[in-house]
Design a protein around this motif. Structure first.
Motif, PDB file in Angstrom:
ATOM      1  N   UNK A  48       0.888  -1.277  -0.066  1.00 17.37           N
ATOM      2  CA  UNK A  48       0.133   0.100  -0.070  1.00 17.37           C
ATOM      3  C   UNK A  48       1.001   1.352  -0.029  1.00 17.37           C
ATOM      4  N   UNK A  49       2.008   1.388   0.741  1.00 13.49           N
ATOM      5  CA  UNK A  49       2.831   2.294   0.708  1.00 13.49           C
ATOM      6  C   UNK A  49       3.479   2.610  -0.623  1.00 13.49           C
ATOM      7  N   UNK A  50       3.963   1.606  -1.055  1.00 11.21           N
ATOM      8  CA  UNK A  50       4.689   1.663  -2.522  1.00 11.21           C
ATOM      9  C   UNK A  50       3.596   2.218  -3.510  1.00 11.21           C
ATOM     10  N   UNK A  51       2.339   1.768  -3.633  1.00  7.88           N
ATOM     11  CA  UNK A  51       1.559   2.361  -4.405  1.00  7.88           C
ATOM     12  C   UNK A  51       1.137   3.870  -4.349  1.00  7.88           C
ATOM     13  N   UNK A  52       1.466   4.394  -3.134  1.00 13.06           N
ATOM     14  CA  UNK A  52       1.259   5.728  -2.834  1.00 13.06           C
ATOM     15  C   UNK A  52       2.405   6.716  -3.416  1.00 13.06           C
ATOM     16  N   UNK A  53       3.674   6.069  -3.732  1.00 16.46           N
ATOM     17  CA  UNK A  53       4.815   6.696  -4.115  1.00 16.46           C
ATOM     18  C   UNK A  53       4.584   7.416  -5.658  1.00 16.46           C
ATOM     19  N   UNK A  54       4.715   8.719  -5.458  1.00 21.14           N
ATOM     20  CA  UNK A  54       4.320   9.637  -6.804  1.00 21.14           C
ATOM     21  C   UNK A  54       5.473   9.209  -7.946  1.00 21.14           C
ATOM     22  N   UNK A  55       5.244   9.950  -8.983  1.00 19.03           N
ATOM     23  CA  UNK A  55       6.307  10.024 -10.082  1.00 19.03           C
ATOM     24  C   UNK A  55       7.683  10.458  -9.551  1.00 19.03           C
ATOM     25  N   UNK A  56       8.660   9.661  -9.769  1.00 17.91           N
ATOM     26  CA  UNK A  56       9.833   9.739  -9.423  1.00 17.91           C
ATOM     27  C   UNK A  56      10.530  10.925 -10.147  1.00 17.91           C
ATOM     28  N   UNK A  57      10.071  11.155 -11.213  1.00 18.39           N
ATOM     29  CA  UNK A  57      10.738  12.453 -12.273  1.00 18.39           C
ATOM     30  C   UNK A  57      10.406  13.743 -11.565  1.00 18.39           C
ATOM     31  N   UNK A  58       9.528  13.990 -10.483  1.00 20.84           N
ATOM     32  CA  UNK A  58       9.466  14.951  -9.913  1.00 20.84           C
ATOM     33  C   UNK A  58      10.234  15.417  -8.899  1.00 20.84           C
ATOM     34  N   UNK A  59      11.028  14.527  -8.445  1.00 24.73           N
ATOM     35  CA  UNK A  59      11.948  14.553  -7.113  1.00 24.73           C
ATOM     36  C   UNK A  59      12.736  15.770  -7.509  1.00 24.73           C
ATOM     37  N   UNK A  60      12.590  16.600  -6.360  1.00 22.31           N
ATOM     38  CA  UNK A  60      13.400  17.797  -6.070  1.00 22.31           C
ATOM     39  C   UNK A  60      13.482  18.026  -4.509  1.00 22.31           C
ATOM     40  N   UNK A  61      14.771  18.002  -3.987  1.00 22.49           N
ATOM     41  CA  UNK A  61      14.954  17.938  -2.598  1.00 22.49           C
ATOM     42  C   UNK A  61      15.493  19.320  -2.207  1.00 22.49           C
ATOM     43  N   UNK A  62      14.955  19.951  -1.278  1.00 22.79           N
ATOM     44  CA  UNK A  62      15.356  21.083  -0.707  1.00 22.79           C
ATOM     45  C   UNK A  62      14.170  21.586   0.107  1.00 22.79           C
ATOM     46  N   UNK A  63      14.306  22.937   0.625  1.00 21.66           N
ATOM     47  CA  UNK A  63      13.548  23.665   1.452  1.00 21.66           C
ATOM     48  C   UNK A  63      13.129  25.019   0.686  1.00 21.66           C
ATOM     49  N   UNK A  64      11.899  25.080   0.359  1.00 17.51           N
ATOM     50  CA  UNK A  64      11.490  26.467  -0.099  1.00 17.51           C
ATOM     51  C   UNK A  64      11.486  27.427   0.769  1.00 17.51           C
ATOM     52  N   UNK A  65      12.298  28.699   0.668  1.00 17.66           N
ATOM     53  CA  UNK A  65      12.181  29.629   1.553  1.00 17.66           C
ATOM     54  C   UNK A  65      11.614  30.983   0.982  1.00 17.66           C
ATOM     55  N   UNK A  66      11.224  31.943   1.547  1.00 17.89           N
ATOM     56  CA  UNK A  66      10.861  33.150   0.945  1.00 17.89           C
ATOM     57  C   UNK A  66      11.646  34.380   1.951  1.00 17.89           C
ATOM     58  N   UNK A 120      11.731  42.219  -2.052  1.00 18.00           N
ATOM     59  CA  UNK A 120      11.073  40.995  -2.241  1.00 18.00           C
ATOM     60  C   UNK A 120       9.935  40.741  -1.266  1.00 18.00           C
ATOM     61  N   UNK A 121       9.478  39.871  -0.697  1.00 18.03           N
ATOM     62  CA  UNK A 121      10.293  38.574  -0.563  1.00 18.03           C
ATOM     63  C   UNK A 121      10.441  37.792  -1.818  1.00 18.03           C
ATOM     64  N   UNK A 122      11.697  37.270  -1.899  1.00 24.25           N
ATOM     65  CA  UNK A 122      11.784  36.361  -3.168  1.00 24.25           C
ATOM     66  C   UNK A 122      11.945  34.823  -2.763  1.00 24.25           C
ATOM     67  N   UNK A 123      11.662  33.800  -3.816  1.00 21.58           N
ATOM     68  CA  UNK A 123      11.649  32.621  -3.167  1.00 21.58           C
ATOM     69  C   UNK A 123      13.142  31.959  -3.548  1.00 21.58           C
ATOM     70  N   UNK A 124      13.475  31.217  -2.474  1.00 26.31           N
ATOM     71  CA  UNK A 124      14.965  30.280  -2.670  1.00 26.31           C
ATOM     72  C   UNK A 124      14.729  28.781  -2.489  1.00 26.31           C
ATOM     73  N   UNK A 125      15.299  28.064  -3.086  1.00 24.70           N
ATOM     74  CA  UNK A 125      15.475  26.837  -2.589  1.00 24.70           C
ATOM     75  C   UNK A 125      16.818  26.230  -2.006  1.00 24.70           C
ATOM     76  N   UNK A 126      16.788  26.074  -0.539  1.00 26.00           N
ATOM     77  CA  UNK A 126      17.832  25.792   0.139  1.00 26.00           C
ATOM     78  C   UNK A 126      18.142  24.198  -0.103  1.00 26.00           C
ATOM     79  N   UNK A 127      19.356  23.820  -0.684  1.00 26.82           N
ATOM     80  CA  UNK A 127      19.691  22.383  -0.985  1.00 26.82           C
ATOM     81  C   UNK A 127      20.898  22.132  -0.055  1.00 26.82           C
ATOM     82  N   UNK A 128      20.384  20.706   0.572  1.00 23.61           N
ATOM     83  CA  UNK A 128      21.735  20.200   1.217  1.00 23.61           C
ATOM     84  C   UNK A 128      22.134  18.998   0.625  1.00 23.61           C
TER      85      UNK A 128
END
Ligand SMILES: [Zn+2]
Length: 106
Positions: A12-30, A49-57
């Motif tokens: 059931x968990x595996x069936x809920x995993x969405x399109x892996x092509x959308x994968x984008x790791x980070x935190x969206x900040x303004x 601003x504020x402007x949007x930034x993606x913090x990527x680790x």
């Protein structure tokens, strides 16, 4: 939980995993920003601003990437999908670990 229940939950968990092509790791900040003009209002605390930034680790360090406003919604969606997918995968990993302990990995 029985082995059968663990496997059913994993499915059931595996069936809920969405399109892996959308994968984008980070935190969206303004965030507001200061510019380089000495006499600008931002020097008195009225930031641009504020402007949007993606913090990527990655690899123990972080960087922020500017996100144009036209892309902000698309980035937010992908960050949210990625967060949810990673929670699902973490739970699947816990189940698989439990199945190893029970000698029932399949
Ligand atoms: Zn300024």
């Amino acid at each position: 939980m029985s082995v059968g229940q663990l496997r059913a939950r994993r499915r059931r968990l595996a069936a809920r995993v969405s399109d892996p092509e959308l994968t984008l790791r980070g935190v969206l900040l303004r965030e507001g920003r200061r510019c380089s003009s000495a006499g600008c209002r931002c020097r008195r605390g009225e930031l641009h601003g504020p402007y949007a930034y993606l913090a990527v680790y990655a690899g123990g360090s972080s960087r922020t990437i500017y996100v144009p406003s036209a892309l902000e919604a698309a980035v937010a969606k992908r960050v949210a999908v990625t967060q949810r997918n990673e929670e699902l995968l973490a739970e699947i990993a816990r189940i698989n670990l439990e199945l190893v302990r029970r000698r029932a990995l399949e």
